[in-house]
Design a protein around this motif. Structure first.
Motif, PDB file in Angstrom:
ATOM      1  N   PRO A  18      16.942 -26.340 -64.018  1.00 11.13           N
ATOM      2  CA  PRO A  18      17.069 -27.696 -63.463  1.00 11.13           C
ATOM      3  C   PRO A  18      16.559 -27.797 -62.028  1.00 11.13           C
ATOM      4  N   ASP A  19      16.614 -26.695 -61.288  1.00 11.41           N
ATOM      5  CA  ASP A  19      16.088 -26.701 -59.926  1.00 11.41           C
ATOM      6  C   ASP A  19      14.590 -27.021 -59.939  1.00 11.41           C
ATOM      7  N   LEU A  20      13.841 -26.407 -60.844  1.00 15.57           N
ATOM      8  CA  LEU A  20      12.413 -26.693 -60.987  1.00 15.57           C
ATOM      9  C   LEU A  20      12.210 -28.123 -61.457  1.00 15.57           C
ATOM     10  N   TYR A  75      19.176 -20.541 -61.916  1.00 14.87           N
ATOM     11  CA  TYR A  75      20.222 -21.562 -61.988  1.00 14.87           C
ATOM     12  C   TYR A  75      21.445 -21.038 -62.748  1.00 14.87           C
ATOM     13  N   HIS A  76      21.220 -20.485 -63.944  1.00 12.45           N
ATOM     14  CA  HIS A  76      22.338 -19.973 -64.740  1.00 12.45           C
ATOM     15  C   HIS A  76      22.972 -18.744 -64.085  1.00 12.45           C
ATOM     16  N   TYR A  77      22.163 -17.932 -63.430  1.00  8.94           N
ATOM     17  CA  TYR A  77      22.675 -16.755 -62.729  1.00  8.94           C
ATOM     18  C   TYR A  77      23.645 -17.185 -61.635  1.00  8.94           C
ATOM     19  N   LEU A  81      27.732 -16.754 -61.268  1.00  7.15           N
ATOM     20  CA  LEU A  81      28.321 -16.101 -60.087  1.00  7.15           C
ATOM     21  C   LEU A  81      29.371 -16.980 -59.418  1.00  7.15           C
ATOM     22  N   VAL A  82      29.077 -18.253 -59.300  1.00  2.00           N
ATOM     23  CA  VAL A  82      30.049 -19.166 -58.687  1.00  2.00           C
ATOM     24  C   VAL A  82      31.323 -19.190 -59.522  1.00  2.00           C
ATOM     25  N   LYS A  83      31.176 -19.274 -60.830  1.00  7.14           N
ATOM     26  CA  LYS A  83      32.344 -19.294 -61.718  1.00  7.14           C
ATOM     27  C   LYS A  83      33.148 -18.002 -61.609  1.00  7.14           C
ATOM     28  N   SER A 100      26.411 -29.184 -60.906  1.00 10.91           N
ATOM     29  CA  SER A 100      24.967 -29.059 -61.148  1.00 10.91           C
ATOM     30  C   SER A 100      24.180 -29.268 -59.860  1.00 10.91           C
ATOM     31  N   TYR A 101      24.536 -30.290 -59.122  1.00  9.06           N
ATOM     32  CA  TYR A 101      23.853 -30.605 -57.867  1.00  9.06           C
ATOM     33  C   TYR A 101      23.941 -29.444 -56.880  1.00  9.06           C
ATOM     34  N   GLU A 102      25.135 -28.912 -56.685  1.00  8.91           N
ATOM     35  CA  GLU A 102      25.317 -27.820 -55.739  1.00  8.91           C
ATOM     36  C   GLU A 102      24.694 -26.518 -56.238  1.00  8.91           C
ATOM     37  N   THR A 103      24.672 -26.325 -57.544  1.00  9.19           N
ATOM     38  CA  THR A 103      24.027 -25.128 -58.081  1.00  9.19           C
ATOM     39  C   THR A 103      22.528 -25.178 -57.808  1.00  9.19           C
TER      40      THR A 103
END
Length: 145
Positions: A18-20, A75-77, A81-83, A100-103
């Protein structure tokens, strides 16, 4: 086949990078990016067609070629990690509708660390990279407070 590849590539990006997706949309480069990637893989597709390969196999092989540099998903990585490392922050962001936005922001914040470490499928589980990225995430959360 050209259109199918464009659609499959865009779907892959939306779900895994999603970042891309946001960067391409912000720069109004979605169409250009997709057409460039698909055009680069079309010689492979044509060669496979000439060899009598099935359509689904051609799509899969071409997708693998087009998405190689997008794997593993940063993004998923970072989301994982945050979770795992920041569960309270994860819950707070999820409940606020900002996860999603902060990730996506964290992927950008960690870009240099990913690039310098050569983050790829072969070193996806490297503990040093995990520690470096976790440190960058911690810095980000400290700056946000």
């Amino acid at each position: 086949m050209y259109q199918q590849l464009k659609e499959k590539l865009w779907s892959f990006i939306v779900h895994n990078n999603p970042d891309l997706m946001f960067n391409l949309q912000d720069d109004y480069r979605v169409t250009e990016y997709l057409e460039t990637k698909v055009s680069q893989v079309m010689p492979t597709a044509m060669k496979l067609l000439e060899q009598g390969k099935e359509g689904y196999a051609i799509l899969e092989l071409c997708m693998n070629e087009m998405t190689a540099e997008l794997k593993p998903s940063r993004y998923h990585y970072i989301a994982a990690l945050v979770k795992e490392e920041f569960p309270e922050e994860f819950v707070r962001l999820r409940e606020a509708g900002l996860l999603s936005y902060e990730t996506v922001n964290l992927v950008d914040h960690c870009k240099e660390t990913f690039d310098v470490s050569g983050f790829c499928e072969q070193n996806f589980s490297d503990k040093i990279i995990k520690e470096q990225i976790t440190g960058k995430i911690l810095d980000y959360f400290k700056q946000a407070k």
